[in-house]
Every structure is written in structure tokens, then in C-alpha cells.
Design a protein around this motif. Sequence first.
Motif, mmCIF file in Angstrom:
data_model
loop_
_atom_site.group_PDB
_atom_site.id
_atom_site.type_symbol
_atom_site.label_atom_id
_atom_site.label_comp_id
_atom_site.label_asym_id
_atom_site.label_seq_id
_atom_site.Cartn_x
_atom_site.Cartn_y
_atom_site.Cartn_z
ATOM 1 N N PHE A 77 -2.278 1.998 -2.357
ATOM 2 C CA PHE A 77 -2.547 0.927 -1.391
ATOM 3 C C PHE A 77 -1.344 0.027 -1.107
ATOM 4 C CE2 PHE A 77 -6.828 1.503 -3.483
ATOM 5 C CZ PHE A 77 -7.350 2.252 -2.450
ATOM 6 N N ASP A 82 -8.252 -8.176 3.857
ATOM 7 C CA ASP A 82 -8.741 -6.821 3.598
ATOM 8 C C ASP A 82 -8.164 -5.874 4.647
ATOM 9 O OD1 ASP A 82 -10.139 -4.543 3.060
ATOM 10 O OD2 ASP A 82 -12.118 -5.373 3.495
ATOM 11 N N MET A 83 -7.469 -4.843 4.197
ATOM 12 C CA MET A 83 -6.827 -3.923 5.127
ATOM 13 C C MET A 83 -7.844 -3.151 5.974
ATOM 14 S SD MET A 83 -3.586 -4.277 5.111
ATOM 15 C CE MET A 83 -3.183 -2.820 6.065
ATOM 16 N N THR A 135 2.191 -4.509 6.979
ATOM 17 C CA THR A 135 2.128 -5.976 7.170
ATOM 18 C C THR A 135 3.397 -6.698 6.746
ATOM 19 O OG1 THR A 135 1.245 -6.510 4.967
ATOM 20 C CG2 THR A 135 -0.351 -5.849 6.671
ATOM 21 N N ARG A 137 0.260 -1.312 2.494
ATOM 22 C CA ARG A 137 0.169 -2.719 2.909
ATOM 23 C C ARG A 137 1.556 -3.265 3.256
ATOM 24 N NH1 ARG A 137 -3.141 -7.113 2.696
ATOM 25 N NH2 ARG A 137 -4.817 -6.051 1.564
ATOM 26 N N ARG A 138 2.539 -2.966 2.418
ATOM 27 C CA ARG A 138 3.888 -3.475 2.677
ATOM 28 C C ARG A 138 4.437 -2.928 3.991
ATOM 29 N NH1 ARG A 138 6.548 -2.656 -3.371
ATOM 30 N NH2 ARG A 138 5.904 -4.691 -4.235
ATOM 31 N N TRP A 169 -8.790 2.665 8.007
ATOM 32 C CA TRP A 169 -8.172 2.410 6.709
ATOM 33 C C TRP A 169 -8.725 3.361 5.646
ATOM 34 C CZ3 TRP A 169 -4.162 0.647 4.309
ATOM 35 C CH2 TRP A 169 -4.216 0.353 2.943
ATOM 36 N N HIS A 192 0.310 -9.147 -0.212
ATOM 37 C CA HIS A 192 -1.072 -9.594 -0.298
ATOM 38 C C HIS A 192 -1.544 -9.992 1.097
ATOM 39 C CE1 HIS A 192 -0.565 -9.790 -4.667
ATOM 40 N NE2 HIS A 192 0.565 -10.446 -4.450
#
Length: 440
Positions: free
Chosen positions: A405, A420-421, A413, A409-410, A386, A417
Motif C-alpha cells: 500500500f 482512505d485511498m 499522492t 500512496r506515495r 483501489w 498518510h
Amino acid sequence: MTVTRFAPSPTGNLHVGNIRTAILSWMYARATGGRFVLRIDDTDRERSEERFVTSIRADLAWLGLTPDAEARQSERFGLYEAQFEKLRAAGRVYPAYETAQELDLKRKVQLGRGLPPIYDRAALALGDADRTKFEAEGVRPHWRFKLDLGAIEWDDLIRGHQRFDAAAMSDPVIRRADGSWLYMLPSAIDDIDLGISHVVRGEDHVSNNALQIQMFEAMDAAVPTFAHAALLTGAEGKLSKRLGSLSAEHFRAEGIEPQAIVALLARIGTSDPVEPVADPAPLIAAFDFARFGRAPARFDEAELAQVNARIVHQLDYDSVAGRLPAGMDRAGWEAIRPNLSTIADAADWWHVVEGPVTATSDPDDHDFLAAAHRVAGEIDWAGDPWHALTAALKDETGRKGKPLFLPLRRALTGRDHGPDMAALLPLIGRNRALERLAAA
């Protein structure tokens, strides 16, 4: 030695109110190095069911409230009968023949005259001939305990000094006409026989307590020490019927950990803050009835949920491994744990790891995500992928903070929200990450 008891009737599931009584009784016994006794109050043969006996035991085990001994009232009728005969010989119990309708009429007349609606002891004036006549007519008596008139006083561990006037109280019915027992006398007999030193229960038993003190004295027994806790109220600050439906089964279905229930119910109504402790040892060490107030204790399911989440965040992998989704290892648990409200939520987050997920992206981020796909194929995944990925993209694109970030993330995942990535990305792995970045 301190000996406390929890005495539920097996006519239904334990609800939050009597769960609290069990917790306080158990905790005081443990705090004083004493013993905790489970007494099954199953004298009501029509309403008592064995399935509820089983569920009571299971609920206490789930909560970690292990009894040191168990007794069942249905196995102790011989003891009750023997004590009853002694009290009858001593003139402390007497037969009464009024019907329920007659007693109700007497109460209405007394209230109409502005008098307290207490039993007038008319049965004490009956002679042998009167009793013989009733028996000849097939009228069977119920039995009352004869109170000594005067003050009944005790020092309650929670409520302080208590005083009742026996002259303002009815002689309590202790046995029905069919021979079955009511709560009062068998409970006192059991407390004597089982060596109960401290009785912990709700404040709705305070007036019963005054009557039972005289029963202890009539049987030449030491009177236990009493602690009558304020009743629970709902979040709105009022007594709520809903509290009666909040059973251990309900809490389990909601994903509430037993440690959360113990932590909350041991502290609400006290001057101490509620602490999300997974181990009850500090609660036991600090337990003191002097810290309990007389004001109603407010039970809030939202507060319980918050305590539960904070306890879940403390649980180690070994204690929950059997309840986690297939494939989730220690690293997976430790990565996902900070975002859980209940352990059951782990399955949802594990689906994010294993997929498939619906990647989302903004059209303005497509070039950035294409670059992310290329960089992700080049970095060393054996270390900290990461931070390697984000550092390279920051240098290449100039992005930082949320614009750097959030799109990642989108895409990785399908969520805005989550955990922790840095911990999550190694679980997702190189191949799945590349697939998701390409799809985004």
C-alpha cells in the motif's frame, strides 16, 4: 420567565472569557425556555466604539447565540437620572468632594495603621455650608451609594451561600464628578427595567454583587438570582494575559468552528465531559449550574483544536459547501473530511486530488510501480479501482500490507498518510493516476 443578559462594553473585541459568559447566559435561557438579552454597556463615551458594537453582534451571530432583545445603556440615561434622583431624595446617594490624591492618602494612612482601606464616610459629615464652599470654589462632587451596615447574603447558583459584611466595604462611587456613570448603578437599574431574573458572570464580580444587592433593595426591586462562574486559566493552570487576546476573530482565523467553542466553553469547569457536538441541543438539555465547580476552569487551545477536528468530521457537505475549494463535490468532502483538522485544510487535500503532486518512490519499488501502472490501465475504474488495483498487484507480486500500500500512496499522492485511498483514488481519476504512476 427566565431572562438572562450578556452585557459587554464595546471597548474591544469579545475575548474567550466574556464569550464563555455569553454562552452560559444564552444556554441557561434556552434550557429554561426563557429569553436572552444583549445589553451594550456603552456609558463610557470616550472608549466605546461603534465598530465594536458591530463586531459583538457579528460574533454572537457567528456563535449561534441569537439575542431575543437588545438594549444600549447610552440610550437610557434618562432612566438612570430618574432613579438617581429618587435615591438621592431617599438619602441613599450622597456627594463626596475628595480628590483622587486625597483618597489615596487616606488609604495609605489606614493601611499604615493596620486598618482596612475603606472609605471613612467623611463626606456624610459635611454640612450645607461646607458643600456650598466647595461649589463656590468650582469643586464638583462625585457621588457614592450609602450602604446599610450589616450582613449581605445570597445563595449563588455556582458558589453556594455567600456572605459579606457591609461595614467592611466602601460606599461605592456610582457617578463621577463630570456626571458620567460607573458600572454599578446603571447595571442594577437596567436589570430591574429589563426584567432580568438571572445574572450570569465571572467570579470577579462577586464583591460587586454584594453592593448591587443593596441597590436592588434600595429601589424596592426583586433581587435577581446570581451565578458567578470561576475564571478561566490558561493551559498552564494560571491566569494568563493571553486569554484576553483570544478573540472570536482569532478563533476564526485559526479555522475554529463556532460549534467547537460552544461545546468546550459550555463544559469546562463542570463535572461533565467535553463532547464534540455540532448541535448544541444536548448541551442545552443537560445544562445545570449545579454541575459547575468553584475551581478555576482550564482553557487549553490544544483541547479546543481536538474538539474542532472531531466536529469538522461530523459536518455534512451542505453546511460547508460554500467554504470548500472550487470543484470539491460531496464525494470529495466525504473522502477528505476524516483527515481534516479545520475546513481550511480541505484545500491542501484537494490539491492532492487535482495535482500536480511530486510523486515519491524508493528505487526498490520501481518495478512494482511499473506493474502498478500497467494494471491501473487494465482495471475497471467504474467500480472500486483501489481494491481492484491492490488485489491484482497482490496476486501478481506477492506483496501485502505496508509494502503493497505505501508505495502506491506515495506515488499517487506524494504523501505517506492521508484519506482512505479507496475513497481518494476515484477522485484522482484514471488519467491522473496513470500519469503519477508513470512519473514514479
